[in-house]
Design a protein around this motif. Structure first.
Motif, PDB file in Angstrom:
ATOM      1  N   GLU A 180      14.709  28.884  -9.334  1.00  0.00           N
ATOM      2  CA  GLU A 180      14.863  27.469  -9.678  1.00  0.00           C
ATOM      3  C   GLU A 180      14.036  27.078 -10.895  1.00  0.00           C
ATOM      4  O   GLU A 180      14.299  26.064 -11.518  1.00  0.00           O
ATOM      5  CB  GLU A 180      14.422  26.591  -8.501  1.00  0.00           C
ATOM      6  N   ASN A 190      17.457  29.784  -5.642  1.00  0.00           N
ATOM      7  CA  ASN A 190      18.316  28.612  -5.727  1.00  0.00           C
ATOM      8  C   ASN A 190      19.488  28.759  -4.763  1.00  0.00           C
ATOM      9  O   ASN A 190      19.650  29.816  -4.120  1.00  0.00           O
ATOM     10  CB  ASN A 190      18.781  28.377  -7.177  1.00  0.00           C
ATOM     11  N   THR A 242      24.038  33.031  -6.380  1.00  0.00           N
ATOM     12  CA  THR A 242      22.897  33.620  -5.675  1.00  0.00           C
ATOM     13  C   THR A 242      23.320  34.130  -4.305  1.00  0.00           C
ATOM     14  O   THR A 242      22.914  35.224  -3.878  1.00  0.00           O
ATOM     15  CB  THR A 242      21.768  32.588  -5.545  1.00  0.00           C
ATOM     16  N   GLN A 275      10.611  22.953  -5.089  1.00  0.00           N
ATOM     17  CA  GLN A 275      11.560  23.267  -6.153  1.00  0.00           C
ATOM     18  C   GLN A 275      12.942  22.730  -5.821  1.00  0.00           C
ATOM     19  O   GLN A 275      13.666  22.254  -6.711  1.00  0.00           O
ATOM     20  CB  GLN A 275      11.600  24.779  -6.395  1.00  0.00           C
ATOM     21  N   TRP A 276      13.330  22.789  -4.559  1.00  0.00           N
ATOM     22  CA  TRP A 276      14.623  22.242  -4.172  1.00  0.00           C
ATOM     23  C   TRP A 276      14.656  20.720  -4.335  1.00  0.00           C
ATOM     24  O   TRP A 276      15.670  20.156  -4.758  1.00  0.00           O
ATOM     25  CB  TRP A 276      14.936  22.608  -2.725  1.00  0.00           C
ATOM     26  N   SER A 311      15.471  19.913  -7.796  1.00  0.00           N
ATOM     27  CA  SER A 311      16.621  20.630  -8.343  1.00  0.00           C
ATOM     28  C   SER A 311      17.906  19.842  -8.162  1.00  0.00           C
ATOM     29  O   SER A 311      18.271  19.469  -7.032  1.00  0.00           O
ATOM     30  CB  SER A 311      16.751  21.985  -7.644  1.00  0.00           C
ATOM     31  N   THR A 369      20.827  21.177  -8.597  1.00  0.00           N
ATOM     32  CA  THR A 369      21.708  22.097  -7.877  1.00  0.00           C
ATOM     33  C   THR A 369      21.520  21.960  -6.370  1.00  0.00           C
ATOM     34  O   THR A 369      22.493  21.916  -5.608  1.00  0.00           O
ATOM     35  CB  THR A 369      21.436  23.548  -8.302  1.00  0.00           C
ATOM     36  N   ALA A 370      20.269  21.868  -5.945  1.00  0.00           N
ATOM     37  CA  ALA A 370      19.992  21.723  -4.512  1.00  0.00           C
ATOM     38  C   ALA A 370      20.474  20.375  -3.999  1.00  0.00           C
ATOM     39  O   ALA A 370      21.069  20.287  -2.917  1.00  0.00           O
ATOM     40  CB  ALA A 370      18.500  21.898  -4.246  1.00  0.00           C
TER      41      ALA A 370
END
Length: 526
Positions: A262, A280, A285, A316-317, A320, A322-323
């Motif tokens: 990430e 990620n 992934t 990090q999520w 993010s 994306t998360a």
């Protein structure tokens, strides 16, 4: 003395009135077809120690006879061992039972039976007259070996297999990947070992701020190495359970393939502890790790495959896009449910291939994958919750099962971390929580001890931390009925002579020897 120092304690033992069986150069071994594997093992081990050929008999002229008889009423992995005026007979419910009976037979001989060459021609190899009927309490009697933090060469893994087999354990859980190293060859992703299998240096002890040794560390197992380890273990009735840790504890993989992470590119971790870098949740992934597990399943026939799932930071999520998008698309409540969603992808993947997912108890957070088996390490609460929800459980709580924890409170213990976990503490612990009964208690498959190797940088250090605590654990998971450490202690003292013969550098009951200490290397209190 050998009959009084059996470890683990057999279910039933009585001594006979015969003189016993004396092994000589003319002693022969006979086995039926199902017991031939144990026959070969016993001939190799006792032949090396005694110098006798132990040739194959024909049933009529064999002094040691091995056979499998499922109708003998012994139960799975159970055996009966009889030594009388006619010789020695081992009958097992199954091939594993015969093997465990042969392990007990070896314990009945002098400790020199564990050496690789004869010491003297004058040694008298006498099996005392006994009748033993025995069976294990649990079907899962395991040991987790962390080769991610400190790599253990293949030769030493095979030696470790022999040591746990001698204690009638039947599961070797190999922790193959972590932030600090990736230890198994994956042919479609060569950088996992080209980059991820070594680090520039390692943290020394647990001081803050951390100190480092300035010495590169690394290593990995080729696929042929893994096949050899798995086959060697299987011949000793041990299942090797692989662990590929996701979505946390993955920095070594991210160092090799930055697109898995990430954040910014990172190197293989040098320090211990919980690390913020996580995988990620992109489709690419998931596809990458399905490719990893495709090769893992080819190498490991184990029904159970561990995906870790522990100690996954969520920062990090949370940052993010994306998360966040994945949480919206899947209708998830938060990052805890996102982790559960991630794990469920591999639960489905493994179930489609006839395997079962195994994970640390964090996989309970956000909802448990339907086919998962839980390893309860943060106390017993996770195991209790999982069993009550109808899931199988392997018990390994930190305060009774973590063999990286200090063995005594003295300052001379090497790199002392955690609370004190003595041999007596391991022996007294109970795998089935008192809160479980009936069908819920039956969900406890068994237990395992965990050997985390942040502070074990050599097989000698592993010996010191594992033994004799593993000997006490073996009795905990094999023997039924009440346990009394005062009764166990004299048997353990006799058993230490076997460990001496095997060259195991265990912790002496009186404390560490001078070369087993690590003066000046800071530990960490509980």
């Amino acid at each position: 003395m050998p009959a009084e120092s059996l470890v683990p304690r057999p279910a039933e033992l009585s001594t006979g009135s015969y003189d016993g069986l004396v092994l000589t150069a003319s002693t022969r071994i006979d086995a039926d077809f199902a017991a031939r594997g144990t026959e070969a093992w016993l001939r190799a081990e006792l032949g090396a120690a005694t110098g006798f050929p132990l040739a194959r008999g024909d049933g009529q002229n064999a002094q040691i006879r091995l056979s499998v008889d499922p109708s003998a009423g012994l139960g799975s992995e159970g055996y009966r061992l009889i030594v009388d005026g006619e010789g020695a007979l081992v009958v097992g419910h199954d091939p594993a039972g015969v093997f465990y009976g042969a392990q007990t037979l070896r314990q009945l001989l002098p400790p020199a039976a564990y050496r690789r060459a004869p010491l003297t021609a004058e040694t008298r190899w006498t099996l005392p007259s006994v009748r033993i009927t025995d069976r294990p309490r649990f079907g899962w009697r395991g040991c987790m070996l962390d080769v991610g933090r400190h790599f253990m060469p293949k030769h030493d893994v095979l030696r470790f297999v022999d040591l746990i087999a001698a204690h009638k354990l039947n599961v070797l859980h190999l922790h193959l990947t972590d932030d600090q190293g990736w230890r198994v060859e994956i042919r479609r992703y060569p950088r996992l070992t080209e980059v991820g299998a070594w680090r520039e240096e390692s943290q020394i002890g647990a001081a803050r701020p951390p100190a480092f040794d300035g010495r590169p560390h690394g290593g990995f197992y080729t696929q042929d190495d893994i096949r050899e380890i798995v086959a060697y273990a299987a011949a000793r009735h041990i299942t090797v359970v692989p662990e590929i840790d996701v979505p946390g504890h993955s920095q070594a993989a991210i160092a090799a393939y930055p697109e898995l992470g990430e954040g910014d590119p990172v190197g293989v971790a040098r320090h211990w502890g919980i690390i913020e870098n996580v995988l990620n949740v992109a489709d690419s992934t998931l596809d990458f790790y399905r490719g990893v597990f495709d090769e893992i399943l080819e190498l490991f026939p184990s029904t159970y495959v561990c995906v870790g799932g522990d100690e996954c930071p969520k920062e990090q999520w949370r940052a993010s896009e994306t998360a966040r998008q994945r949480i919206r698309e899947e209708g998830l409540a938060d990052e805890d449910e996102l982790q559960s969603w991630f794990i469920r992808q591999f639960d489905a993947y493994l179930a489609e291939r006839g395997r079962r997912l195994l994970g640390w108890d964090e996989i309970l957070e956000g909802g448990l994958a339907s086919g998962a088996t839980v390893m309860s390490w943060r106390g017993t609460e996770g195991g209790i919750a999982a069993a009550r929800a109808g899931h199988d459980v392997v018990m390994c709580p930190t305060d009774t099962s973590y063999l990286d924890y200090r063995q005594a409170s003295g300052d001379d213990e090497p790199v002392p971390v955690g609370t004190v976990l003595s041999t007596a503490d391991v022996y007294a612990s109970e795998p089935v929580p008192a809160e479980l009964a009936g069908a819920e208690a039956e969900r406890v498959l068994g237990a395992q001890v965990n050997v985390w190797t942040e502070h074990m940088d050599s097989p000698r250090a592993v010996d010191y931390m594992v033994f004799p605590r593993l000997s006490a654990f073996a009795e905990q998971v094999w023997s039924s009925g009440p346990r009394d450490y005062a009764e166990f202690l004299p048997r353990l003292e006799g058993h230490l002579a076997r460990l001496d013969a095997l060259g195991v550098e265990y912790r002496p009951p009186t404390g560490p020897r001078p070369w087993q200490r690590r003066p000046g290397v800071a530990g960490r209190p509980a």
